[in-house]
Write a protein that holds these residues in place. Sequence first.
Motif, short mmCIF file in Angstrom:
data_model
loop_
_atom_site.label_atom_id
_atom_site.label_comp_id
_atom_site.label_asym_id
_atom_site.label_seq_id
_atom_site.Cartn_x
_atom_site.Cartn_y
_atom_site.Cartn_z
N VAL A 79 -54.86 4.76 -6.28
CA VAL A 79 -54.52 4.64 -4.85
C VAL A 79 -53.09 4.11 -4.69
N GLY A 80 -52.75 3.09 -5.43
CA GLY A 80 -51.41 2.53 -5.34
C GLY A 80 -50.34 3.53 -5.72
N GLN A 81 -50.57 4.26 -6.80
CA GLN A 81 -49.58 5.25 -7.22
C GLN A 81 -49.48 6.41 -6.24
N MET A 82 -50.60 6.84 -5.70
CA MET A 82 -50.58 7.93 -4.71
C MET A 82 -49.87 7.49 -3.43
N ASN A 83 -50.06 6.25 -3.02
CA ASN A 83 -49.35 5.75 -1.85
C ASN A 83 -47.84 5.74 -2.09
N ALA A 115 -47.16 13.85 -8.44
CA ALA A 115 -48.41 13.38 -9.04
C ALA A 115 -48.59 13.99 -10.44
N ARG A 116 -48.26 15.27 -10.58
CA ARG A 116 -48.37 15.92 -11.88
C ARG A 116 -47.37 15.31 -12.88
N ASN A 117 -46.13 15.10 -12.42
CA ASN A 117 -45.11 14.54 -13.31
C ASN A 117 -45.42 13.11 -13.74
N GLN A 118 -46.04 12.34 -12.86
CA GLN A 118 -46.37 10.95 -13.17
C GLN A 118 -47.77 10.79 -13.74
N GLN A 119 -48.45 11.90 -13.96
CA GLN A 119 -49.79 11.95 -14.52
C GLN A 119 -50.79 11.13 -13.71
N VAL A 120 -50.68 11.26 -12.40
CA VAL A 120 -51.64 10.66 -11.49
C VAL A 120 -52.64 11.77 -11.18
N ASN A 121 -53.78 11.71 -11.88
CA ASN A 121 -54.73 12.82 -11.80
C ASN A 121 -56.15 12.30 -11.56
N GLN A 174 -58.54 12.06 -13.66
CA GLN A 174 -58.98 11.17 -14.74
C GLN A 174 -58.59 9.73 -14.44
N LEU A 175 -57.34 9.53 -13.99
CA LEU A 175 -56.90 8.18 -13.61
C LEU A 175 -57.71 7.68 -12.42
N LYS A 176 -58.02 8.57 -11.50
CA LYS A 176 -58.81 8.19 -10.33
C LYS A 176 -60.20 7.69 -10.74
N ALA A 177 -60.78 8.36 -11.74
CA ALA A 177 -62.11 7.95 -12.21
C ALA A 177 -62.04 6.65 -13.02
N ASP A 178 -60.98 6.51 -13.84
CA ASP A 178 -60.88 5.32 -14.71
C ASP A 178 -60.43 4.07 -13.97
N ASN A 179 -59.46 4.21 -13.08
CA ASN A 179 -58.89 3.04 -12.40
C ASN A 179 -58.53 3.43 -10.95
N PRO A 180 -59.50 3.41 -10.06
CA PRO A 180 -59.27 3.87 -8.68
C PRO A 180 -58.18 3.10 -7.94
N MET A 181 -58.09 1.79 -8.16
CA MET A 181 -57.08 1.01 -7.43
C MET A 181 -55.67 1.37 -7.88
N LEU A 182 -55.48 1.59 -9.15
CA LEU A 182 -54.18 2.02 -9.66
C LEU A 182 -53.83 3.40 -9.10
N ALA A 200 -42.55 8.22 -1.11
CA ALA A 200 -41.33 8.83 -1.65
C ALA A 200 -41.18 10.26 -1.15
N ALA A 201 -42.28 11.00 -1.11
CA ALA A 201 -42.24 12.38 -0.62
C ALA A 201 -41.85 12.41 0.86
N GLU A 202 -42.37 11.47 1.62
CA GLU A 202 -42.04 11.44 3.05
C GLU A 202 -40.56 11.13 3.27
N GLU A 203 -40.00 10.26 2.47
CA GLU A 203 -38.57 9.97 2.59
C GLU A 203 -37.73 11.21 2.29
N ILE A 204 -38.14 11.98 1.30
CA ILE A 204 -37.43 13.21 0.96
C ILE A 204 -37.53 14.19 2.12
N VAL A 205 -38.71 14.36 2.67
CA VAL A 205 -38.91 15.28 3.79
C VAL A 205 -38.11 14.85 5.01
#
Length: 117
Positions: free
Chosen positions: A96-100, A78-84, A86-94, A105-110
């Motif tokens: 949510v999609g990026q966090m999903n 999330a830090r590397n992709q700048q999903v923070n 501020q993005l949550k406040a400006d564009n919540p749907m974007l 991806a994290a689950e596949e790695i684990v």
Amino acid sequence: MMKLTYSKQGDYLLPDLIAHKEPEASPGKYAYLRREYLKEQHYGMFLSLLTQGTLNQHLTEIQEAAQARMTQITREMARNQQVNEQLKADNPMLWVGQMNNIRQAAEEIVMQELIYR
């Protein structure tokens, strides 16, 4: 070395085997997945852990490690992709999609690092 004792059952002598007592554990998602993987793909290891009385301990360790690793990877991605926030406040749907996508991806790695090894 352990001395085995036998008891007569009809015409047969059967070993007196006692399973080790294991503390009960309420497994989580990753512990359940690891258990099923061991049962299906590494049955010898599964039986060894089960008969030694260390299966629940192993599954608990896997669950804790997987949860910690998921948290770590998710934060880093999330830090590397700048999903923070501020993005949550400006564009919540974007957000949510990026966090999903990040969580998936994290689950596949684990799964590759901890569950299917």
